[in-house]
Design an enzyme around this catalytic site. Structure first.
Site, PDB file in Angstrom:
ATOM      1  N   ASP A   1      -7.620   8.002   0.251  1.00  0.00           N
ATOM      2  CA  ASP A   1      -8.797   7.054   0.848  1.00  0.00           C
ATOM      3  C   ASP A   1      -8.710   7.207   2.321  1.00  0.00           C
ATOM      4  O   ASP A   1      -9.206   6.323   3.562  1.00  0.00           O
ATOM      5  CB  ASP A   1      -8.155   5.579   0.838  1.00  0.00           C
TER       6      ASP A   1
ATOM      7  N   ARG B   1       0.943  -0.885   0.211  1.00  0.00           N
ATOM      8  CA  ARG B   1       0.100  -0.126   0.170  1.00  0.00           C
ATOM      9  C   ARG B   1       0.724   1.547  -0.061  1.00  0.00           C
ATOM     10  O   ARG B   1       2.108   1.450   0.365  1.00  0.00           O
ATOM     11  CB  ARG B   1      -0.411  -0.363   1.207  1.00  0.00           C
TER      12      ARG B   1
ATOM     13  N   THR C   1      -9.474   0.249 -10.209  1.00  0.00           N
ATOM     14  CA  THR C   1      -8.314  -0.651  -9.787  1.00  0.00           C
ATOM     15  C   THR C   1      -8.581  -1.794 -10.751  1.00  0.00           C
ATOM     16  O   THR C   1      -9.162  -2.220 -11.373  1.00  0.00           O
ATOM     17  CB  THR C   1      -8.590  -1.271  -8.011  1.00  0.00           C
TER      18      THR C   1
ATOM     19  N   GLU D   1      -4.192   7.767  -3.819  1.00  0.00           N
ATOM     20  CA  GLU D   1      -4.371   6.902  -3.161  1.00  0.00           C
ATOM     21  C   GLU D   1      -4.476   7.595  -1.268  1.00  0.00           C
ATOM     22  O   GLU D   1      -5.698   6.714  -0.885  1.00  0.00           O
ATOM     23  CB  GLU D   1      -3.396   5.781  -2.507  1.00  0.00           C
TER      24      GLU D   1
ATOM     25  N   THR E   1      -3.936  -0.915  -7.575  1.00  0.00           N
ATOM     26  CA  THR E   1      -4.430   0.170  -8.318  1.00  0.00           C
ATOM     27  C   THR E   1      -3.625   1.795  -8.365  1.00  0.00           C
ATOM     28  O   THR E   1      -2.463   1.851  -7.721  1.00  0.00           O
ATOM     29  CB  THR E   1      -5.432   0.351  -6.562  1.00  0.00           C
TER      30      THR E   1
ATOM     31  N   SER F   1      -7.500   0.595   2.892  1.00  0.00           N
ATOM     32  CA  SER F   1      -8.327  -0.395   1.152  1.00  0.00           C
ATOM     33  C   SER F   1      -9.513  -0.970   1.913  1.00  0.00           C
ATOM     34  O   SER F   1      -9.715  -1.383   3.440  1.00  0.00           O
ATOM     35  CB  SER F   1      -6.761  -1.352   1.286  1.00  0.00           C
TER      36      SER F   1
ATOM     37  N   GLY G   1     -12.756  -2.005  -7.645  1.00  0.00           N
ATOM     38  CA  GLY G   1     -14.870  -0.978  -7.343  1.00  0.00           C
ATOM     39  C   GLY G   1     -14.221  -0.329  -5.887  1.00  0.00           C
ATOM     40  O   GLY G   1     -15.954  -0.408  -5.328  1.00  0.00           O
ATOM     41  N   GLY G   2     -13.671   0.070  -5.527  1.00  0.00           N
ATOM     42  CA  GLY G   2     -13.468   0.615  -4.094  1.00  0.00           C
ATOM     43  C   GLY G   2     -14.182  -0.509  -3.043  1.00  0.00           C
ATOM     44  O   GLY G   2     -14.080  -1.726  -3.050  1.00  0.00           O
TER      45      GLY G   2
ATOM     46  N   GLU H   1      -6.150   3.952  -7.618  1.00  0.00           N
ATOM     47  CA  GLU H   1      -7.459   5.194  -6.720  1.00  0.00           C
ATOM     48  C   GLU H   1      -8.025   5.308  -8.124  1.00  0.00           C
ATOM     49  O   GLU H   1      -9.248   4.415  -8.214  1.00  0.00           O
ATOM     50  CB  GLU H   1      -6.914   5.530  -5.544  1.00  0.00           C
TER      51      GLU H   1
HETATM   52  N1  GLU Z   1      -8.188   3.040  -3.354  1.00  0.00           N
HETATM   53  C1  GLU Z   1      -9.144   1.820  -3.466  1.00  0.00           C
HETATM   54  C2  GLU Z   1      -8.953   1.156  -2.261  1.00  0.00           C
HETATM   55  O1  GLU Z   1      -7.595   0.263  -1.781  1.00  0.00           O
HETATM   56  C3  GLU Z   1      -9.638   1.172  -4.205  1.00  0.00           C
HETATM   57  C4  GLU Z   1      -9.825   2.130  -5.432  1.00  0.00           C
HETATM   58  C5  GLU Z   1     -10.813   1.340  -6.548  1.00  0.00           C
HETATM   59  O2  GLU Z   1     -11.027   0.064  -6.306  1.00  0.00           O
HETATM   60  O3  GLU Z   1     -11.195   1.521  -7.547  1.00  0.00           O
HETATM   61  O4  GLU Z   1      -9.948   0.250  -1.508  1.00  0.00           O
END
Ligand code: GLU
Length: 596
Positions: free
Chosen positions: A448, A108, A406, A445, A424, A472, A494-495, A426
């Site tokens: 987040d 990370r 991601t 990132e 990712t 994350s 997908g965050g 982000e």
């Molecule tokens: N930054 C997010 C995370 O680490 C992921 C972003 C994404 O999946 O688009 O959880």
């Protein structure tokens, strides 16, 4: 990636532009794309056929799953530059066939050492999210190159330079532009145009890349060559790092654009001090299987794990689809309430990881779920240190927003090793800032982090701090049977929806008798401790939606959630790779020696 209708390349436009003359001169061809492949010799699944092919090439030449994962990831840095690359971070989960153990790397991004909890505050108020996204302030120290090197040093069999070759070639010769790439460029057009280095690369001649044309990135080819020749020290100690630092601290924005691109405060010391962390994976036992995933600083493993522990109390295989979805939605809601309160970077926060994953805590929370009612949202967190059955007091906080792009890749080799790796930058397009002359985008990132406490009355474990990793949701996951042999491995972008996508795909595959590719294709729902649950079009207006609304559920549409890939182990050394049939234009599953 979608191979859309091939539009002819436009040499006149290229000639006129004089910006990126190598674009669109020749036509690249991509390997055929299929969402499922079965056979021997190892398997790769990713969103992109060129990237999967890079991994297969490595496997074919005797590389192992770790080698192939690095090669695939590097190729994704070329073809999916808005999702992943040298300028970002990720989490690498590895099953070692010899020891039958799962190992993980936390790659990370970290905040600069000068960061504190007020990183995103100005005059005591959070700065606008969009401004933080497109800035130097949101950029964390990249962890991806260090992750590749650490993975290879620990478990790989080939040199980084060798494994970067397919990606370097792809960057130099180009790949075929598809609809997804063009659409993603389009959605970033306004901000990309404000950074000359980004515009030169991704908006040649000021225009969107044409579907069917060839996209080349010679700067990235050189960056890969430099990393291959000099090692990742080129970034953490050398000239590449100096370019990154300069770009972060003085974002090269077009002065005429009128855009404020706030500077970051990154130093060579931050880069030198960067460390990939080895972490014990999270482990959840689910219906006799061991589910291994990523521990904090990601919330992926603990949140998927808690939800699985909750769901284990219901026989999902016998439940109607509406009841299955009800349980899945409520388990997700509860697990998200707990994630928000308890999970952050363990170097800074006391994360009650064992408690979050204990069956006792899950049972205390499961007791809140009713068959004919819906839990209120936002739901207050429980206390995993002192599980109190059915307690629903305390202060609730909503889930903070995370970007939704991601990329995830899954690899298996002929020796039985498996990698699930999510990486990712982000947001789609990260910070929008390309390091001039280097061919890659920097991450955003650090957005987040919580900009201000999610709940002012309670400690927020996800506030920024010096060298801290933002929480994350990435959840690269490997499932083992009772003999510690792999069953399935998967993950998704997908965050925060990653967590619900992994959970839904796992239960679809393990409980609902879906094949892996069908479990991936299943229309998705995502509940993250909010009043409304998101539904993809495939569930919208369905009988299930109406039945769930009748007991109090409330929904909104999300056109597309996630883009998963996975591999499953079949008897006799066979693997089946699986990817999306439709989402993001369909993914790419490949095996070394296809055999139905
Ligand atoms: N930054 C997010 C995370 O680490 C992921 C972003 C994404 O999946 O688009 O959880």
């Amino acid at each position: 990636m979608t191979v859309g209708a091939a539009a002819p390349p436009s040499p006149s436009r290229t000639a006129q532009s004089g910006t990126n003359p190598e674009q669109a001169m020749t036509r690249a061809t991509s390997p055929e794309k299929t969402p499922v492949a079965t056979g021997h010799g190892g398997a790769v699944a990713s969103v992109d056929p060129d990237a999967s092919a890079a991994g297969i090439e490595v496997l074919r030449k005797g590389g192992n799953a770790v080698d192939a994962a690095v090669a695939t990831a590097a190729a994704l840095g070329v073809t999916e530059p808005y999702s992943a690359g040298v300028g970002g971070g990720g989490y690498f989960v590895y099953y070692d066939a010899e020891s039958r153990r799962v190992r993980t790397l936390d790659g990370r991004e970290t905040a600069p050492r000068t960061a504190d909890s007020k990183l995103f505050l100005e005059d005591g108020r959070p700065i606008p999210f969009a401004q933080a996204v497109t800035s130097g302030l949101g950029v964390g120290t990249p962890g991806t190159p260090a992750t590749w090197q650490e993975a290879l040093d620990s478990w790989g069999s080939k040199r980084l330079g060798t494994l970067l070759k397919p990606a370097e070639r792809l960057a130099r010769k180009g790949f075929k532009v598809d609809e997804t790439f063009r659409d993603q460029t389009k959605s970033n057009r306004a901000r990309f145009a404000d950074f000359p280095a980004t515009a030169r690369l991704f908006l040649p001649g000021g225009k969107l890349p044409v579907v069917g044309s060839t996209f080349k990135n010679p700067d990235l080819a050189r960056t890969y060559e430099e990393l291959g020749d000099e090692g990742v020290d080129a970034l953490y100690h050398g000239p590449l790092g100096r370019d990154v630092v300069r770009t972060v601290n003085k974002p090269p924005v077009d002065p005429d654009s009128g855009r404020t691109a706030r500077p970051g405060d990154l130093s060579m010391k931050d880069l030198r001090d960067y460390r990939v962390e080895r972490r014990t994976p999270t482990r959840t036992s689910y219906r006799g299987l061991g589910v291994y995933s990523m521990a904090p600083s990601s919330s992926g493993g603990t949140t998927v794990g808690e939800a699985l522990n909750i769901l284990e109390r219901t026989d999902l295989s016998k439940a109607s689809k509406a009841r299955y979805l009800h349980r899945f939605i409520e388990a997700s809601r509860i697990a998200f309430a707990d994630r928000g309160r308890w999970v952050g970077d363990p170097a800074f926060e006391n994360v009650p990881r064992k408690g979050l994953l204990s069956q006792r805590f899950a049972d205390a929370r499961e007791c809140l779920i009713k068959d004919d009612k819906v839990l209120k949202s936002p739901l207050a967190p429980g206390d995993p240190r002192r599980p109190a059955p059915c307690a629903d007091g305390g202060r609730a906080a909503p889930t903070t927003y995370e970007g939704e792009n991601t990329t995830h890749l899954t690899v298996a080799d002929k020796w039985g090793n498996v990698v699930a790796y999510t990486l990712t930058i982000e947001q789609t397009g990260g910070s929008g800032i390309t390091v001039p002359g280097r061919g890659f985008l920097l991450n955003n990132e650090l957005t987040d982090f919580s900009f201000a406490p999610a709940n002012p009355a309670v400690h927020d474990p996800n506030l920024p701090g010096p060298g801290k990793r933002p929480r994350s949701s990435l959840a690269p996951t490997i499932v083992l049977d009772k003999n510690d042999r792999p069953v399935v491995a998967l993950g998704s972008p997908g965050g925060a929806t990653i967590i619900t996508t992994v959970l839904q795909t796992l239960t679809g595959y393990l409980d609902r008798d879906l094949s892996l590719v069908d479990a991936i294709a299943e229309p998705r729902a995502s509940q993250r401790n909010a009043a409304r649950t998101e539904l993809e079009p495939g569930l919208w207006d369905s009988g299930e939606q109406r039945r769930l609304e009748a007991i109090g559920h409330s929904f909104k549409q999300n056109p597309e959630i996630g883009a998963a890939t996975g591999v499953e182990r079949l008897p006799g050394g066979k693997w089946r790779a699986a990817a999306e049939k439709e989402r993001r234009g369909g993914g790419s599953a490949m095996v070394v020696r296809p055999q139905p």
